[in-house]
Design a protein around this motif. Structure first.
Motif, PDB file in Angstrom:
ATOM      1  N   GLU A 240       0.831  -1.202   0.000  1.00 32.79           N
ATOM      2  CA  GLU A 240       0.000   0.000   0.000  1.00 32.79           C
ATOM      3  C   GLU A 240       0.867   1.255   0.000  1.00 32.79           C
ATOM      4  N   LEU A 241       1.970   1.199   0.734  1.00 31.02           N
ATOM      5  CA  LEU A 241       2.890   2.332   0.775  1.00 31.02           C
ATOM      6  C   LEU A 241       3.494   2.577  -0.607  1.00 31.02           C
ATOM      7  N   CYS A 242       3.834   1.496  -1.287  1.00 29.74           N
ATOM      8  CA  CYS A 242       4.401   1.603  -2.631  1.00 29.74           C
ATOM      9  C   CYS A 242       3.396   2.250  -3.587  1.00 29.74           C
ATOM     10  N   LEU A 243       2.137   1.878  -3.467  1.00 28.58           N
ATOM     11  CA  LEU A 243       1.094   2.473  -4.308  1.00 28.58           C
ATOM     12  C   LEU A 243       0.952   3.969  -4.038  1.00 28.58           C
ATOM     13  N   ASN A 244       1.102   4.355  -2.788  1.00 31.18           N
ATOM     14  CA  ASN A 244       1.033   5.776  -2.442  1.00 31.18           C
ATOM     15  C   ASN A 244       2.160   6.556  -3.117  1.00 31.18           C
ATOM     16  N   TYR A 245       3.357   5.961  -3.141  1.00 27.63           N
ATOM     17  CA  TYR A 245       4.492   6.614  -3.801  1.00 27.63           C
ATOM     18  C   TYR A 245       4.262   6.709  -5.315  1.00 27.63           C
ATOM     19  N   ILE A 246       3.668   5.662  -5.878  1.00 24.62           N
ATOM     20  CA  ILE A 246       3.359   5.688  -7.314  1.00 24.62           C
ATOM     21  C   ILE A 246       2.386   6.821  -7.615  1.00 24.62           C
ATOM     22  N   GLN A 247       1.348   6.926  -6.808  1.00 27.24           N
ATOM     23  CA  GLN A 247       0.348   7.978  -7.005  1.00 27.24           C
ATOM     24  C   GLN A 247       0.984   9.358  -6.913  1.00 27.24           C
ATOM     25  N   ASP A 248       1.844   9.543  -5.936  1.00 24.43           N
ATOM     26  CA  ASP A 248       2.515  10.831  -5.763  1.00 24.43           C
ATOM     27  C   ASP A 248       3.381  11.163  -6.974  1.00 24.43           C
ATOM     28  N   ALA A 249       4.104  10.166  -7.480  1.00 23.37           N
ATOM     29  CA  ALA A 249       4.969  10.383  -8.643  1.00 23.37           C
ATOM     30  C   ALA A 249       4.150  10.718  -9.889  1.00 23.37           C
ATOM     31  N   LEU A 250       3.013  10.039 -10.058  1.00 23.32           N
ATOM     32  CA  LEU A 250       2.153  10.311 -11.215  1.00 23.32           C
ATOM     33  C   LEU A 250       1.591  11.724 -11.163  1.00 23.32           C
ATOM     34  N   LEU A 251       1.154  12.137  -9.991  1.00 25.49           N
ATOM     35  CA  LEU A 251       0.583  13.478  -9.840  1.00 25.49           C
ATOM     36  C   LEU A 251       1.616  14.561 -10.138  1.00 25.49           C
ATOM     37  N   GLN A 252       2.876  14.270  -9.831  1.00 28.34           N
ATOM     38  CA  GLN A 252       3.946  15.235 -10.081  1.00 28.34           C
ATOM     39  C   GLN A 252       4.617  15.023 -11.441  1.00 28.34           C
ATOM     40  N   LYS A 253       4.071  14.080 -12.216  1.00 30.87           N
ATOM     41  CA  LYS A 253       4.586  13.765 -13.552  1.00 30.87           C
ATOM     42  C   LYS A 253       6.062  13.368 -13.523  1.00 30.87           C
ATOM     43  N   GLN A 254       6.426  12.649 -12.470  1.00 27.38           N
ATOM     44  CA  GLN A 254       7.784  12.118 -12.341  1.00 27.38           C
ATOM     45  C   GLN A 254       7.756  10.676 -12.859  1.00 27.38           C
ATOM     46  N   TRP A 255       7.834  10.545 -14.176  1.00 31.79           N
ATOM     47  CA  TRP A 255       7.576   9.258 -14.815  1.00 31.79           C
ATOM     48  C   TRP A 255       8.638   8.218 -14.491  1.00 31.79           C
ATOM     49  N   LYS A 256       9.896   8.631 -14.400  1.00 32.58           N
ATOM     50  CA  LYS A 256      10.969   7.683 -14.078  1.00 32.58           C
ATOM     51  C   LYS A 256      10.766   7.123 -12.670  1.00 32.58           C
ATOM     52  N   ARG A 257      10.456   8.013 -11.749  1.00 30.84           N
ATOM     53  CA  ARG A 257      10.234   7.590 -10.363  1.00 30.84           C
ATOM     54  C   ARG A 257       9.012   6.672 -10.272  1.00 30.84           C
ATOM     55  N   ALA A 258       7.957   7.025 -10.998  1.00 30.04           N
ATOM     56  CA  ALA A 258       6.752   6.193 -10.997  1.00 30.04           C
ATOM     57  C   ALA A 258       7.047   4.809 -11.560  1.00 30.04           C
ATOM     58  N   ALA A 259       7.862   4.758 -12.629  1.00 27.21           N
ATOM     59  CA  ALA A 259       8.213   3.471 -13.239  1.00 27.21           C
ATOM     60  C   ALA A 259       8.996   2.599 -12.264  1.00 27.21           C
ATOM     61  N   GLU A 260       9.891   3.219 -11.514  1.00 29.68           N
ATOM     62  CA  GLU A 260      10.691   2.461 -10.549  1.00 29.68           C
ATOM     63  C   GLU A 260       9.808   1.861  -9.455  1.00 29.68           C
ATOM     64  N   PHE A 261       8.881   2.656  -8.949  1.00 34.03           N
ATOM     65  CA  PHE A 261       8.001   2.147  -7.899  1.00 34.03           C
ATOM     66  C   PHE A 261       7.032   1.098  -8.433  1.00 34.03           C
ATOM     67  N   LEU A 262       6.559   1.282  -9.665  1.00 32.22           N
ATOM     68  CA  LEU A 262       5.661   0.279 -10.241  1.00 32.22           C
ATOM     69  C   LEU A 262       6.402  -1.034 -10.447  1.00 32.22           C
ATOM     70  N   THR A 263       7.659  -0.944 -10.865  1.00 30.32           N
ATOM     71  CA  THR A 263       8.480  -2.148 -11.008  1.00 30.32           C
ATOM     72  C   THR A 263       8.588  -2.876  -9.675  1.00 30.32           C
ATOM     73  N   SER A 264       8.840  -2.125  -8.615  1.00 34.53           N
ATOM     74  CA  SER A 264       8.923  -2.730  -7.280  1.00 34.53           C
ATOM     75  C   SER A 264       7.590  -3.345  -6.875  1.00 34.53           C
ATOM     76  N   TYR A 265       6.518  -2.653  -7.206  1.00 29.64           N
ATOM     77  CA  TYR A 265       5.190  -3.144  -6.841  1.00 29.64           C
ATOM     78  C   TYR A 265       4.885  -4.465  -7.541  1.00 29.64           C
ATOM     79  N   ILE A 266       5.176  -4.513  -8.843  1.00 30.41           N
ATOM     80  CA  ILE A 266       4.903  -5.738  -9.605  1.00 30.41           C
ATOM     81  C   ILE A 266       5.739  -6.897  -9.081  1.00 30.41           C
ATOM     82  N   GLU A 267       7.013  -6.617  -8.821  1.00 28.41           N
ATOM     83  CA  GLU A 267       7.891  -7.674  -8.318  1.00 28.41           C
ATOM     84  C   GLU A 267       7.456  -8.145  -6.933  1.00 28.41           C
TER      85      GLU A 267
END
Length: 297
Positions: free
Chosen positions: A41-68
């Motif tokens: 859930e914490l990882c999803l929160n970070y993804i949401q924050d990155a998306l809202l700030q249009k930090q695509w690289k950061r969002a991709a990194e967190f999504l990768t962690s989430y999927i794994e």
């Protein structure tokens, strides 16, 4: 971001890992299960924050962690890829500076394979993305494959999605027909004839007409589809059916109020020399509808 470790994006292109086809794990203690869900859930929160700030690289990194992290799920329950992963992954891949069409196609194919209930919806979005990148032939092939797809008993939602798949394929058939028509008209002006072009053009017409005619029977706003179908009918001289289609689209009470529908009917009447009385009546309906919509807003 303290305490959260994100997987780094691969270089030089963005890559989101393949989702596991299934995740079966032996049950662990309740404490481990609770910690796992909290970290996810914490990882999803970070993804949401990155998306809202249009930090695509950061969002991709967190999504990768989430999927794994899904592979470490302590539940014995089967888990498939959620729509959330599809939506987030698509958003990242559409905006990430290192994303490319190959990576996007790879990710979308995973979503198709692992999400049976969303297969048609994903195919439709995939086709839109291909069209936005100028890959018309690839989009057409994608829609054709989706149209032939079958898995168990089709739900009501899937039936509606299939009709959209067929409608957009019909729209691309119309696009091909229009291109062939322009070639044929050009040859005609130059005094040449090309039977192969004419045959291909008629083939596109038949395929486009079938699917376009079907989708505009369903109540909704189908401006582009109606205009394309009417163009086909007018070219082959079927003015009566074209007028009936436009009249039904404008006045059928099952369809939502749509000023464009009345505009298309007026333009058709004007093109074909309708009496002045009919044109004035059509214009009055347009003004009346515009006024009612403005008052509603």
């Amino acid at each position: 971001m303290d305490g959260v470790r994100a997987g780094s994006a691969l270089q030089p292109a963005l890559h989101l890992p393949f989702l596991p086809r299934h995740f079966y794990r032996a049950s662990s203690s309740n404490e481990h299960r609770l910690n796992f869900w909290k970290s996810k859930e914490l990882c999803l929160n970070y993804i949401q924050d990155a998306l809202l700030q249009k930090q695509w690289k950061r969002a991709a990194e967190f999504l990768t962690s989430y999927i794994e992290s899904l592979e470490k799920d302590f539940s014995t329950q089967y888990m498939g890829p959620s729509e959330m992963i599809w939506r987030i992954g698509t958003e990242i891949l559409c905006n990430h500076s290192r994303s490319n069409i190959r990576e996007f196609n790879s990710f979308i194919e995973q979503m198709k394979t692992l999400g049976v209930k969303r297969y048609l919806k994903v195919c439709l979005e995939h086709a839109f993305h291909l069209l936005c990148n100028g890959l018309v032939d690839e989009a057409y092939q994608n829609l054709s494959l989706a149209e032939s797809w079958r898995f168990g008993e089709q739900t009501v939602v899937q039936d509606k999605e299939m009709k959209l798949i067929q409608a957009y394929r019909g729209l691309l058939d119309y696009y091909s027909w229009s291109n062939q028509k322009n070639i044929l008209l050009k040859y005609g002006k130059e005094g040449f004839e090309d039977l192969s072009v004419e045959q291909e053009m008629h083939g596109c017409f038949r395929k486009a007409a079938v699917n376009l005619k079907e989708i505009i029977k369903i109540p909704g706003v189908w401006d582009l589809f109606v205009k394309s179908y009417v163009d086909l009918l007018e070219f082959y001289g079927d003015h009566q059916e074209a007028r009936e289609v436009l009249t039904d689209y404008a006045y059928n009470s099952k369809f939502p109020a749509n000023p464009n529908a009345h505009v298309y009917l007026y333009q058709f009447l004007k093109r074909h020399g309708a009496p002045k009385k009919s044109l004035i009546s059509a214009l009055k309906n347009i003004m009346k509808l515009f006024y009612s919509l403005l008052c509603t807003d």
